[in-house]
Design a protein around this motif. Structure first.
Motif, short mmCIF file in Angstrom:
data_model
loop_
_atom_site.label_atom_id
_atom_site.label_comp_id
_atom_site.label_asym_id
_atom_site.label_seq_id
_atom_site.Cartn_x
_atom_site.Cartn_y
_atom_site.Cartn_z
N GLU A 208 -2.96 3.21 -4.12
CA GLU A 208 -4.09 3.70 -4.91
C GLU A 208 -5.23 2.69 -4.93
O GLU A 208 -6.41 3.06 -4.83
N HIS A 209 -4.87 1.41 -5.06
CA HIS A 209 -5.90 0.37 -5.10
C HIS A 209 -6.61 0.27 -3.75
O HIS A 209 -7.83 0.13 -3.68
N LEU B 242 -2.59 0.39 -10.99
CA LEU B 242 -2.61 1.16 -9.74
C LEU B 242 -1.53 0.66 -8.78
O LEU B 242 -1.23 -0.54 -8.73
N VAL C 267 -7.47 -2.26 -12.70
CA VAL C 267 -6.77 -1.82 -11.49
C VAL C 267 -5.30 -2.24 -11.53
O VAL C 267 -4.54 -1.93 -10.60
#
Length: 669
Positions: free
Chosen positions: A58-59, A54, A51
């Motif tokens: 987005e996360h 990101l 992640v």
């Protein structure tokens, strides 16, 4: 010297064991884990390789989708929290290895926001809000921390003033220092919050004339009843901020960027009088305050006592992350080969003594913390059922101490695991860096670790003092001296005993850890008594602060070892039990050997200290052969671990890089 000195050439390998057998002993809720992880196996879109690439938006979107997917699959955290807290904490432990941001967001929604409504409110609040909170139709926040106040909750500045004319609370941020800060769920999702504010009621019996605009007008004095929790709406159904609510995004953080932390300012926000979560204190329409508890201090303690579940959850999640990191590091170093004898094949990194003495004691601590975490959950569950006041006090201290101890140890261990995996541990795809960054804040929230350890020591001092209530002050110190003496070896020769059986004897190890706790408590009591007469209570405490922290750590390590020892005794499989016994010995020996108190107090002679050091090295060597099986027993599926260098399907040094190469984009035959 008594007995035969322990020598390194006496090392024997531990018997191998079936890791599945140990898994069944460690985990009596694995069926729930299997169901949760199976759900994620069927949703690869919810499990990205990493992640770290990101954006925070987005996360956050990913974490929101993960949480909704859990709910759609039938896993309802608030139902677990209300009816079976063991399942609730276990679910959080499982989710920590999916994404720690998911665990934290879920904890904010269900343990903090939902838990505050359920535990601090009445049945009216539960009926009104429970279903919407449980289904995430009403995302919420736990608005306690302020810009200038975090751990010192009693000094919070946000105000809730009762308007007798409209029967409403007026929630207001009096200055910038009182802006609510780091509030999870606030930046994007939160539609309501449990806001902790000073409950103030007009004193209608007393008015004072003050200068006004050309005439005198009366000013009503306000009675401050201390910090209480209020339900305050933040956004409407469309997500727009309500009047008087100002929220700013706290932005990118060192970790946990999947959690939408925000800062909240209230400007004369009005909410109904019934929005007070009034289990411990209520106000009627006439402005009359009443409480089943007789003092503001008791009400405050009861309010915070209902929030200890957050600390229990952090212990569970922290241990889960520790298991994941240990799994990656042990598997990788077991296969990664580096150097070796001349004209011979290279040997595995974990075959080096330096690697063994770095990782194996950490693995021992990981097991120790697993069993002590289980004990804490059990005690918390019993406390919620019985409401026994002694158990409430015990759980408060135990949750504070274990949260501090577990999260501090895990934070250090994550760095060591990263270092042990060399440069490949630095690759984001192998997740150790992400684990370290995400977990770091665990040492701060739900109570700063330094503050929590002081709570443990304060309770220990209080318990000893309470045994002598009404007796001369010297009685308590005499008792402490007797307790200390009872922990000393009955035979002075024990100080010099280097025999193997003695060094690994649970009686010796338990007594040594209890002696340290009793000795530290005794000397702290004397120092506080001495300084209090000259400096006053506050400055005396500050003068002894490091001593206070040492006492808390000593006590917690003693509790952790006893939990571990009980688990060893209850293990029925003989081969598994031998490995667990070696791990528990190593844990206790490390606690004793690393504390200079034992040598300063002549509890352990220099020759015995050296024998203990040799024994620890030898135990690490014995455990090296079963270390992979010990981490396999954690039963973390590859699709959840998602670290190419730590997957379970690596059968040799040549295979350890296969998934890693694939992750980098190479074609591998």
């Amino acid at each position: 010297m008594t007995g035969k000195p322990y020598r390194q050439n006496s090392i024997r390998s531990l018997p191998t064991f079936d890791s599945h057998v140990l898994e069944t002993y460690l985990d009596d809720q694995r069926e729930l884990k299997n169901k949760v992880y199976s759900m994620f196996r069927g949703r690869p879109d919810l499990l990205p390789e990493t992640v770290e690439g990101l954006s925070k938006e987005e996360h956050r979107s990913l974490v929101r989708r993960q949480l909704i997917a859990l709910l759609e699959a039938g896993f309802n955290p608030l139902d677990f929290f209300s009816h079976d807290v063991r399942k609730y904490f276990y679910l959080g432990e499982c989710l920590a290895l999916v994404d720690l941001s998911l665990t934290v967001k879920s904890g904010v929604q269900y343990s903090l926001w939902g838990g505050s409504v359920v535990n601090l409110g009445t049945e009216m609040h539960r009926k009104k809000y429970f279903d919407d909170i449980a289904s995430f139709r009403l995302p919420g926040c736990f608005a306690m921390t302020e810009l200038k106040h975090g751990s010192n909750v009693a000094a919070l500045q946000t105000e809730a003033v009762l308007d007798l004319m409209t029967d409403e609370w007026v929630i207001h941020t009096p200055d910038d220092g009182a802006i609510k800060w780091w509030i999870g769920n606030a930046a994007d999702d939160g539609r309501a919050a449990s806001v902790f504010a000073r409950l103030k009621i007009p004193d209608t019996s007393s008015t004072h004339p003050v200068p006004g605009s050309g005439h005198l007008r009366p000013q009503v004095q306000l009675i401050d009843h201390g910090v209480h929790a209020f339900i305050v709406p933040l956004r409407d159904a469309s997500g727009s901020l309500l009047p008087g609510i100002e929220i700013k995004d706290c932005g990118y953080k060192v970790g946990l960027n999947g959690v939408d932390n925000g800062a909240v300012r209230f400007t004369h926000v009005r909410v109904p009088r019934t929005n007070l979560l009034d289990r411990f204190g209520t106000v009627d329409k006439g402005g009359c305050y009443s409480s089943p508890l007789t003092s503001q201090a008791r009400r405050f303690a009861a309010t915070l006592g209902e929030l200890t579940g957050g600390r229990v959850g952090l212990c569970c999640s922290s241990v889960s992350l520790l298991k994941g990191a240990m799994t990656i590091a042990i598997r990788y170093t077991s296969h990664r080969e580096q150097f070796g004898p001349p004209d011979s094949p290279e040997i595995a990194v974990l075959d080096y003594q330096s690697s063994q003495t770095k990782l194996i004691p950490m693995l021992a601590s990981c097991y120790a913390l697993h069993f002590s975490k289980n004990f804490l959950v059990k005690q918390y569950s019993e406390m919620k059922k019985t409401r026994d006041p002694h158990l409430v006090e015990e759980v408060h201290a135990l949750s504070a101490g274990l949260k501090a101890y577990v999260t501090h140890f895990t934070a250090n261990a994550l760095s060591v695991c990263r270092e042990s995996c060399g440069g490949h541990g630095y690759a984001a795809v192998n997740r150790l860096g992400m684990m370290r960054s995400d977990h770091d804040i665990f040492q701060t929230f739900e109570g700063d670790n330094t503050v929590l350890l002081q709570q443990v020591s304060a309770l220990l001092l209080k318990q000893y003092k309470s045994q002598f209530k009404g007796a001369p002050l010297t009685s308590s110190y005499r008792f402490l001296g007797q307790l200390l003496a009872s922990s000393l070896p009955s035979n002075p020769l024990v100080t010099y005993d280097t025999d193997i059986r003695h060094l690994r004897d649970p009686v010796f190890l338990t007594s040594a850890l209890e002696y340290r706790t009793a000795r530290t408590l005794f000397t702290l009591s004397l120092r506080l008594r001495k300084h209090r007469a000259k400096l006053g209570a506050f400055h005396a405490w500050n003068q002894c602060l490091n001593h206070t922290l040492n006492l808390a750590n000593a006590y917690i390590e003693s509790v952790v070892y006893k939990c571990f020892l009980k688990a060893v005794e209850e293990c029925l499989d003989p081969d598994c039990r031998r490995s667990l016994k070696a791990l528990s010995d190593l844990y206790a020996l490390r606690c004793i050997e690393s504390d200079m108190l034992f040598r300063n107090e002549d509890y352990i002679a220099p020759a015995k200290a050296k024998a203990m050091q040799r024994l620890m090295v030898d135990l690490c060597s014995e455990l090296r052969g079963v270390a992979p099986a010990l981490v396999d027993a954690f039963a973390i599926p590859d699709h959840i671990l998602r670290a190419p260098i730590g997957l379970s399907n690596s059968t040799g040094a040549s295979d350890v890089y296969k998934e890693y190469l694939l992750a980098a984009g190479f074609d591998v035959v």
